[in-house]
Design an enzyme around this catalytic site. Sequence first.
Site, PDB file in Angstrom:
ATOM      1  N   ASP A 261       0.912  -1.143  -0.056  1.00 35.61           N
ATOM      2  CA  ASP A 261      -0.080   0.101  -0.014  1.00 35.61           C
ATOM      3  C   ASP A 261       0.732   1.303  -0.201  1.00 35.61           C
ATOM      4  OD1 ASP A 261      -2.148   1.338   0.097  1.00 35.61           O
ATOM      5  OD2 ASP A 261      -2.670   1.161   2.115  1.00 35.61           O
TER       6      ASP A 261
ATOM      7  N   ASN B 282       1.251   3.463  -2.923  1.00 29.95           N
ATOM      8  CA  ASN B 282       1.929   3.968  -4.085  1.00 29.95           C
ATOM      9  C   ASN B 282       1.361   5.395  -4.295  1.00 29.95           C
ATOM     10  OD1 ASN B 282       2.924   1.297  -4.149  1.00 29.95           O
ATOM     11  ND2 ASN B 282       1.482   0.745  -6.022  1.00 29.95           N
ATOM     12  N   GLY B 283       0.258   5.799  -4.458  1.00 35.56           N
ATOM     13  CA  GLY B 283      -0.433   6.814  -4.520  1.00 35.56           C
ATOM     14  C   GLY B 283       0.280   8.050  -3.587  1.00 35.56           C
TER      15      GLY B 283
ATOM     16  N   ASN C  70     -10.569  -2.454  -5.589  1.00 34.30           N
ATOM     17  CA  ASN C  70     -10.027  -1.510  -6.273  1.00 34.30           C
ATOM     18  C   ASN C  70     -10.377  -1.201  -7.550  1.00 34.30           C
ATOM     19  OD1 ASN C  70      -6.691  -2.354  -4.825  1.00 34.30           O
ATOM     20  ND2 ASN C  70      -7.891  -0.823  -4.403  1.00 34.30           N
ATOM     21  N   TRP C  71     -11.666  -1.911  -7.997  1.00 31.53           N
ATOM     22  CA  TRP C  71     -12.428  -1.390  -9.340  1.00 31.53           C
ATOM     23  C   TRP C  71     -12.991  -0.255  -9.011  1.00 31.53           C
ATOM     24  CZ3 TRP C  71     -11.004  -4.186 -13.399  1.00 31.53           C
ATOM     25  CH2 TRP C  71     -10.589  -5.492 -13.004  1.00 31.53           C
TER      26      TRP C  71
ATOM     27  N   SER D  23      -7.160  -5.232  -5.254  1.00 36.04           N
ATOM     28  CA  SER D  23      -8.382  -5.957  -4.326  1.00 36.04           C
ATOM     29  C   SER D  23      -9.534  -5.806  -5.222  1.00 36.04           C
ATOM     30  CB  SER D  23      -8.546  -5.196  -2.977  1.00 36.04           C
ATOM     31  OG  SER D  23      -8.878  -3.979  -3.275  1.00 36.04           O
ATOM     32  N   THR D  24     -10.601  -6.662  -4.903  1.00 38.91           N
ATOM     33  CA  THR D  24     -11.797  -6.381  -5.551  1.00 38.91           C
ATOM     34  C   THR D  24     -12.780  -5.185  -5.325  1.00 38.91           C
ATOM     35  OG1 THR D  24     -12.867  -7.624  -3.228  1.00 38.91           O
ATOM     36  CG2 THR D  24     -12.481  -9.139  -5.501  1.00 38.91           C
TER      37      THR D  24
HETATM   38  C1  IPE Z   1      -5.053  -2.724  -0.012  1.00 38.44           C
HETATM   39  O1  IPE Z   1      -5.024  -1.218  -0.367  1.00 38.44           O
HETATM   40  C2  IPE Z   1      -5.344  -3.481  -1.345  1.00 38.44           C
HETATM   41  C3  IPE Z   1      -3.971  -3.454  -1.854  1.00 38.44           C
HETATM   42  C4  IPE Z   1      -2.985  -2.772  -1.397  1.00 38.44           C
HETATM   43  C5  IPE Z   1      -4.209  -4.266  -2.990  1.00 38.44           C
HETATM   44  P1  IPE Z   1      -6.193  -0.155  -0.581  1.00 38.44           P
HETATM   45  O2  IPE Z   1      -5.450   1.176  -0.452  1.00 38.44           O
HETATM   46  O3  IPE Z   1      -6.908  -0.661  -1.791  1.00 38.44           O
HETATM   47  O4  IPE Z   1      -7.213  -0.522   0.755  1.00 38.44           O
HETATM   48  P2  IPE Z   1      -7.583   0.426   1.851  1.00 38.44           P
HETATM   49  O5  IPE Z   1      -8.845   1.282   0.585  1.00 38.44           O
HETATM   50  O6  IPE Z   1      -6.848   1.516   2.250  1.00 38.44           O
HETATM   51  O7  IPE Z   1      -8.424  -0.269   2.857  1.00 38.44           O
HETATM   52  C1  IPE Z   2      -1.428   0.174  -3.415  1.00 38.17           C
HETATM   53  O1  IPE Z   2      -1.231   1.575  -3.308  1.00 38.17           O
HETATM   54  C2  IPE Z   2      -1.780  -0.044  -4.838  1.00 38.17           C
HETATM   55  C3  IPE Z   2      -2.913  -0.559  -5.019  1.00 38.17           C
HETATM   56  C4  IPE Z   2      -4.279  -0.690  -4.428  1.00 38.17           C
HETATM   57  C5  IPE Z   2      -3.325  -0.820  -6.517  1.00 38.17           C
HETATM   58  P1  IPE Z   2      -2.334   2.841  -3.546  1.00 38.17           P
HETATM   59  O2  IPE Z   2      -2.915   3.135  -4.836  1.00 38.17           O
HETATM   60  O3  IPE Z   2      -3.623   2.236  -2.418  1.00 38.17           O
HETATM   61  O4  IPE Z   2      -1.997   4.087  -2.775  1.00 38.17           O
HETATM   62  P2  IPE Z   2      -2.382   5.101  -1.535  1.00 38.17           P
HETATM   63  O5  IPE Z   2      -2.901   4.271  -0.498  1.00 38.17           O
HETATM   64  O6  IPE Z   2      -3.494   5.868  -2.360  1.00 38.17           O
HETATM   65  O7  IPE Z   2      -1.397   5.780  -1.282  1.00 38.17           O
HETATM   66 MG    MG Z   3      -4.094   2.522  -0.574  1.00 43.13          MG
END
Ligand code: IPE
Ligand code: IPE
Ligand code: MG
Length: 239
Positions: free
Chosen positions: A25, A27-28, A73-74, A70-71
């Site tokens: 978690d 990356n963003g 993330n769509w 994750s399911t």
């Molecule tokens: C959890 O991260 C899923 C993955 C890292 C693939 P998210 O950023 O999607 O989860 P939440 O929304 O913080 O629980």
């Molecule tokens: C995890 O990083 C990657 C995926 C869930 C695909 P995020 O994209 O959730 O990054 P943040 O949580 O927004 O920083």
């Molecule tokens: Mg995240």
Amino acid sequence: MDNSIKGLLNDNNIKIPKHIAIICDGNGRWAKEKGLPRYLGHKAGTDPIKTITKACSELGVEVLTFYVFSTENWNRSKQEVNFLMNLFIEFFIKLQNEVGKNVKVKHIGNMDSLSSKLINEIKKTEKLTENNSGMVLNVALNYGSRSEMTNAVKSIISDMNNENLRNDKIDETLINSYMYTSGLPDVDLIIRTSGERRISNFLLWQSAKAKLWITKYFWPDFKIGHLNEAIKFYNEIDD
Ligand code: IPE
Ligand code: IPE
Ligand code: MG
């Protein structure tokens, strides 16, 4: 920070977890902190996958699972989802060139909503690595525990209706064999990056006895030194 695994390898008292599962978690936020677009954070997130896979394989970890999509993330923007799906295609193609490393790659999650191109690359990678005898590398992509358990229940009922299964045979071992992780050891250690204290629908059945280590670092900044710390934590807290 010691970014090598030598310390762990030379310490005979260290117990290496059989199954490490990582929620990749942040990356963003990594990208945002640098003033970069989110997609560059996802791109940078593929680097630690490579280094951590190599380190875990050398340490003798039996199963390493990365949660990459994750399911849930769509629900992100179409643009971000498209970028990620293309990145996963590239990622599996790269894995196909690493076959010699003896890692057995497996996808866990629901294939149904993935593109045929991605499914092809996943299947190709699984096929190319299926006879490798080293570490199992699970890629949790379009993975959700509730969806996994729902599918397991459906399959159990269908096998009972077809008279392939009697209800007196249903126990924890049987249910385990209906999970994507059938045949693999339970999760011993969950690592979550970027400080979030959530499980996010990840391996709920398999992690019943797992220890949870959280680091504030964003996934693209995750180094072998953090893996060392997580394994030391795993050794320090009581079972
Ligand atoms: C959890 O991260 C899923 C993955 C890292 C693939 P998210 O950023 O999607 O989860 P939440 O929304 O913080 O629980
Ligand atoms: C995890 O990083 C990657 C995926 C869930 C695909 P995020 O994209 O959730 O990054 P943040 O949580 O927004 O920083
Ligand atoms: Mg995240």
